[in-house]
Scaffold this active site. Structure first.
Site, PDB file in Angstrom:
ATOM      1  N   CYS A  60      -3.973  -0.646   0.020  1.00  0.00           N
ATOM      2  CA  CYS A  60      -2.617  -1.010   0.857  1.00  0.00           C
ATOM      3  C   CYS A  60      -2.877  -0.985   2.277  1.00  0.00           C
ATOM      4  O   CYS A  60      -3.653  -1.338   2.814  1.00  0.00           O
ATOM      5  CB  CYS A  60      -1.153  -0.736   0.185  1.00  0.00           C
TER       6      CYS A  60
ATOM      7  N   HIS B 285      -1.915  -1.671  -6.290  1.00  0.00           N
ATOM      8  CA  HIS B 285      -1.515  -0.275  -6.291  1.00  0.00           C
ATOM      9  C   HIS B 285      -2.090   0.361  -7.703  1.00  0.00           C
ATOM     10  O   HIS B 285      -1.136   0.622  -8.485  1.00  0.00           O
ATOM     11  CB  HIS B 285      -0.231   0.281  -6.088  1.00  0.00           C
TER      12      HIS B 285
ATOM     13  N   GLU C 224      -2.538   3.292  -8.330  1.00  0.00           N
ATOM     14  CA  GLU C 224      -1.862   4.766  -8.249  1.00  0.00           C
ATOM     15  C   GLU C 224      -0.571   4.402  -9.180  1.00  0.00           C
ATOM     16  O   GLU C 224       0.019   5.364  -9.598  1.00  0.00           O
ATOM     17  CB  GLU C 224      -1.886   5.427  -7.405  1.00  0.00           C
TER      18      GLU C 224
END
Lengths: 226, 790
Positions: free
Chosen positions: A86, A197, A199
């Protein structure tokens, strides 16, 4: 595996990244302040998401000139794995470690939802545990993820198998990115920048675990190398 | 009178004054002496000569017009004169106007707010602090509050909303908590009003623009439209954070001679009189108030958060208070007054954005992202280093004193010298007259015809502005940052986990303004009950609430009556459900050209669950499972969405709330969720049973088939009535006997009404619609409206 997460003023997914790396690698990453000039030896350097310097200028432009970025560039040149997610992807582009630029979403709106991604290459330290062509789901959360580059760069990215992920939804993706590009690799294939993302998709409770294998790929590649 | 005068005299001057007994003490200026009769000047001269040699210099005459422009009524000004024994300086007048406006002083609401229950076994700090604090076990507390930013958001929607979010986040982290969730309750005018689209777009972008950059997940909230909000929209922002139980910071200063430190962004001229603006009605010229709206900077707020938490960790902080409404004034007075200490401020040290700011401007500026702190002097170097590292201003601007005075110096001049405790304690307090309407009569069932076409009625309801999908809104909010969002927007309550042990918190914001407009007492009860029910429906134990009470002009007895009744309803429900109020905010004067909003007491509820893996969600899970209805009643069509959207009528009594049934039924549902006996749960609210079924079908992407167990003439009431204390559950057939046994024992009505399965939602003999078609209707309106197509 030793990893480091770089903290810029305005980073806000640093804690998510630290948590994911801790859970997957079994070892808490170092958190390195942007003003530091040296970087301890690590196997993976991560530039997390957020709004470095508020994104008031071009997103990532100021962070790309942080003192620590010289060290990051030097490690990348040495072949160390560098991941930018990002805002981290935006910083890598602004720092010249990846080509192209991320512009305002074509909708002109911030977008936060899950997207379908197609894994376009298996041949990188980040994607070896996915299958080429596999559809995975990661969330996105960005207002400026519209990847753009010149024709020559696009030709090279495609020709050199450096498009790592493409948006796979029918409508061509959430932000208007050229060729539906969601993530790209550097020439040496050790630097990955992507808007979605991984994560935030590592546990069932988060709504999916597809992001896990991105980190497991790095862990796996390193244990093979060792 | 001597006693009164002494209040206006700094202690160290008393001796000096008594040494001049030859001078008679002046009579304080009376309100009726004011310049209408041109006597101001001589009076003032007398004061300067005779009263206090070190009173602030008065360079600007305090005229009745100036007093009125500061939002102070003549009798309130008289109170100031009595308190000081002299005329205030312009800076002092500004300070009084900031402390005594409705927004900061709660002067119309205080006596009623005192009736609310605010304690409980888990409550650590109730109202009176920056936010409420509730124990969640394991040495952790949740810190939360909701606050309005209505007036600024109407004038300038983007900045109004951003600074609303920024303010509430600061309220939470100034107490030492890291924010983990933000929600917001929004009310706009009717969609066809020319301003509505612009306001929705601006407010949503502003909330996202701030929260996304700051890095707090915005996980839920509500959006309503009604013509009575055409001239006054409501933007109520909620935030919650987590802190260690022994790591809570308060605003109460301790110790004399301790440095008072200014932290964060610089002070500019923005937001001067913001709090006063929020304490008055609007008229056609309200757009001219744009300069009173502050500008938000989420980047600075993020830095301020990290710097403050790091500073608190260092042990350097004695007391800390964010600068919100009326900025430097309120924060300094609050820290001193709470600690029984005086505060001395030297404004020359305040970091400013603009040159040549006056003391008046600095004391009233509402520039954002600022904090005031009382520091342990021996830790100054460490504290300053932390703020320098984060690139923020750190300036010692004053000190605590033992004289209970609030003294402000600027360029060597004394600009204000006021009794610090009295600024707050002696603020006017009103028991405003209130009148009460008799509650409307319930609508007879025979007075509400069934729809011609049930399928059409359902599609119209699902696609109506108040029931349509809010995806367009919440996809512009980062609701995932933090990685702990266990239940995303769109369910009964948002769920965010806390740590790795399975513990999670549930959050919901609720109020049904059309119920409150019809019957403020039942509406107040219902708002609390619905929030309790929404938390229960995900499996959480409701802990406590924050309330955001939005009303019209309290000087009108009928509006004050609505306020009093709503508070009574809220209090009754909170007591019955052991669900105390731990923080809150009152927003009055939501009126334009004399037309007020419907009473809108928004309730922010927080619940706790020990194990988020047992959490319930609304979507149907598996074909063949039973659909069970918990709770009784199908008669409440008064004020229902069916009545309004399909029949175009807004009448009757709202559904009554039986708090004992609410508790019984909710406790049954929560226990079933925690025992993993049920697979999906949804509470019944707007639109009734049929809308709830449709929402479960859409969320689970599965159809269902149900049969109305009532006479044909009552089927529409069974499908659309909004009777309270009801839930829909799904469970495998094998689980039914156990559930029935528990329900029977507890006196909880439980009935199997159908089964999950297929691609259509079918009500035997009344309708059959594909889930895809339901979704199309549900998802269409919001994006189409915002694109100008609907």
């Amino acid at each position: 595996m030793k990893s480091a997460v770089i903290l810029f003023p305005g980073s806000n997914r640093d804690r998510d990244m630290v948590s994911a790396l801790t859970k997957i690698t079994g070892r808490k990453p170092l958190v390195v302040w942007h003003a530091d000039t040296d970087l301890p030896p690590v196997d993976l350097i991560v530039l997390p998401g957020g709004f470095s310097y508020g994104d008031y200028l071009r997103c990532g432009a100021i962070a790309a000139r942080s003192p620590v970025m010289r060290a990051v560039a030097a490690r990348a040149a040495d072949g160390v794995a560098v991941l930018g997610v990002c805002n981290g992807f935006q910083i890598l582009c602004e720092a010249g470690l990846l080509p192209g630029v991320l512009m305002r979403n074509a909708t002109l709106k911030f977008a936060c939802h899950d997207v379908a991604l197609r894994v376009e290459t298996q041949s990188s330290v980040f994607t070896s545990q996915y299958r080429k062509g596999e559809i995975v789901r990661f969330p996105i959360a960005h207002g400026e993820g519209n990847y753009r580059c010149d024709d020559e760069t696009l030709r090279r990215l495609r020709g050199e198998d450096r498009v790592a992920f493409r948006y796979a939804d029918e409508d061509g993706g959430p932000n208007g990115a050229i060729d539906a590009i969601a993530g790209i690799l550097s020439e040496r294939r050790n630097v990955l920048g992507l808007m979605p993302h991984p994560e935030n998709a590592i546990e069932p409770a988060q709504g999916g675990t597809d992001g896990r294998r991105l980190f497991e790929s790095v862990v796996g590649a390193l244990s093979v190398a060792a | 009178m001597a006693e009164r005068l002494r209040e206006g005299v700094p202690r160290r001057r008393r001796g000096a004054r008594s040494a001049q007994p030859a001078h008679p003490l002046p009579k304080p200026l009376r309100g009726f002496d004011l310049p209408a009769r041109g006597r101001l000047r001589p009076q003032r001269t007398l004061h300067v000569v005779n009263d206090i040699a070190n009173a602030p210099k008065t360079t600007i005459p305090i005229t009745p017009k100036l007093v009125a422009e500061h939002g102070l009524k003549p009798d309130e000004y008289q109170r100031i004169l009595d308190l000081l024994g002299r005329e205030p300086s312009i800076t002092e007048l500004g300070i009084f106007s900031a402390m005594w406006n409705e927004h900061c002083s709660y002067k119309s609401s205080k006596i009623h707010l005192r009736t609310l229950p605010t304690t409980g076994p888990r409550v650590v700090h109730g109202p009176g602090e920056n936010a409420g604090v509730v124990d969640i076990g394991d040495g952790e507390v949740v810190v939360f509050k909701m606050e309005s930013h209505n007036h600024p958001s109407f004038i300038e929607p983007y900045q109004g909303a951003t600074t609303g979010v920024g303010g509430i986040l600061r309220d939470v982290f100034t107490m030492g908590a890291r924010p983990i969730a933000a929600l917001n309750a929004l009310r706009f005018g009717e969609p066809s009003h020319p301003k509505t689209r612009h306001l929705v777009g601006g407010v949503v972008a502003g909330i996202g623009g701030y929260g996304n950059s700051f890095g707090v997940p915005t996980v839920g909230g509500e959006v309503n439209f009604h013509r009575r909000y055409n001239g006054n929209i409501l933007v109520n922002a909620f935030a919650a954070g987590i802190a260690k139980a022994d790591g809570i910071f308060l605003s109460k200063a301790t110790g004399v001679g301790m440095p008072v430190v200014y932290l964060g962004s610089k002070t500019g001229r923005d937001g001067i009189h913001g709090a006063s603006m929020a304490s008055a009605e609007f008229d056609d010229a309200s757009e001219e108030k744009r300069p009173t709206v502050q500008v938000g900077d989420p980047f600075s707020e993020k830095l301020l958060l990290e710097a403050c938490l790091e500073l608190m960790e260092s042990g350097a902080v004695i007391a800390i208070q964010d600068m919100g409404a009326a900025g430097l004034t309120c924060s300094a007075v609050e820290m001193g007054a709470k600690g029984d200490l005086g505060i001395r401020l030297d404004l020359d040290a305040v970091p400013t954005r603009e040159a040549a700011m006056t003391a008046y401007e600095m004391m009233l500026s509402e520039s954002q992202e600022r904090m005031l702190m009382v520091l342990k002097p021996e830790m100054r170097a460490e504290a300053e280093a932390i703020f320098r590292k984060w690139g923020l201003d750190f300036a010692v601007v004053g000190e605590t004193t033992d004289d209970l005075r609030f003294r402000v110096f600027h360029r060597g001049e004394l600009e204000a010298d006021l009794p610090i405790k009295k600024l707050g304690d002696d603020a006017p307090q009103y028991d405003r007259p209130h009148t009460h309407r008799p509650p409307p009569k319930p609508l007879a069932l025979t007075d509400v015809p069934p729809p011609n076409d049930y399928g059409n009625a359902l599609l119209r309801l699902l696609g109506s502005p108040d029931l349509s999908s809010r995806r367009w809104v919440w996809e512009q909010y980062d609701h995932l940052v933090g990685g702990d969002t266990m239940q995303r927007p769109g369910g009964d309550a948002a769920v965010v986990r806390v740590g790795e042990g399975g513990k999670a918190l549930a959050f919901t914001l609720d109020v049904t303004p059309r119920y409150c407009a019809a019957d403020p007492f039942e509406g107040g009860k219902q708002a609390v009950a619905e929030s309790w029910r929404n938390l229960t429906a995900v499996g959480a134990e409701p802990l406590a609430i924050t309330d955001n009470l939005n009303f019209g002009n309290p000087e009108k007895p009928e509006i004050m009556g609505e306020f009093v009744d709503a508070i009574r309803g809220i209090g009754e429900a909170c007591r019955a459900l052991a669900y105390p109020v731990v923080s809150g905010n009152v927003s009055l004067y939501n009126e334009t050209n004399g037309v007020g909003i419907p009473p809108t007491p928004a309730i922010g509820g927080v619940g706790l669950m020990p194990d988020h893996t047992a959490m319930a969600t609304v979507g149907f899970k598996a074909d063949g499972e039973l659909i069970l209805l918990v709770g009784a009643g199908h008669a409440a069509l008064g004020q229902s969405l069916y009545l309004r959207e399909i029949l175009g009528r807004e009448e009757g009594a709202p559904p009554p709330v039986d708090l004992a049934a609410e508790k019984r039924n909710g406790d049954f549902v929560r226990a079933a969720i925690r025992a993993r006996q049920v697979t999906a749960v949804h509470d019944l609210s707007d639109g009734g049973l049929l809308v709830a079924l449709a929402e479960m079908a859409m969320a689970g992407n599965r159809g269902a088939s149900v049969k109305a167990p009532v006479a044909d003439a009552e089927t529409h009431a069974w499908l659309f009535a909004e009777d309270q204390a009801r839930y829909l559950l799904t469970a495998p057939a094998t689980a039914l006997p156990a559930l029935e046994a528990v329900a029977a024992k507890a006196g909880v009505p439980l009935a199997a009404i159908g089964r999950v399965g297929g691609e259509d939602l079918v009500v035997d003999g009344k309708l059959g619609i594909s889930v895809a078609k339901l979704r199309e209707a549900h998802e269409y309106w919001f994006p189409a409206y915002m694109a100008g197509a609907a």
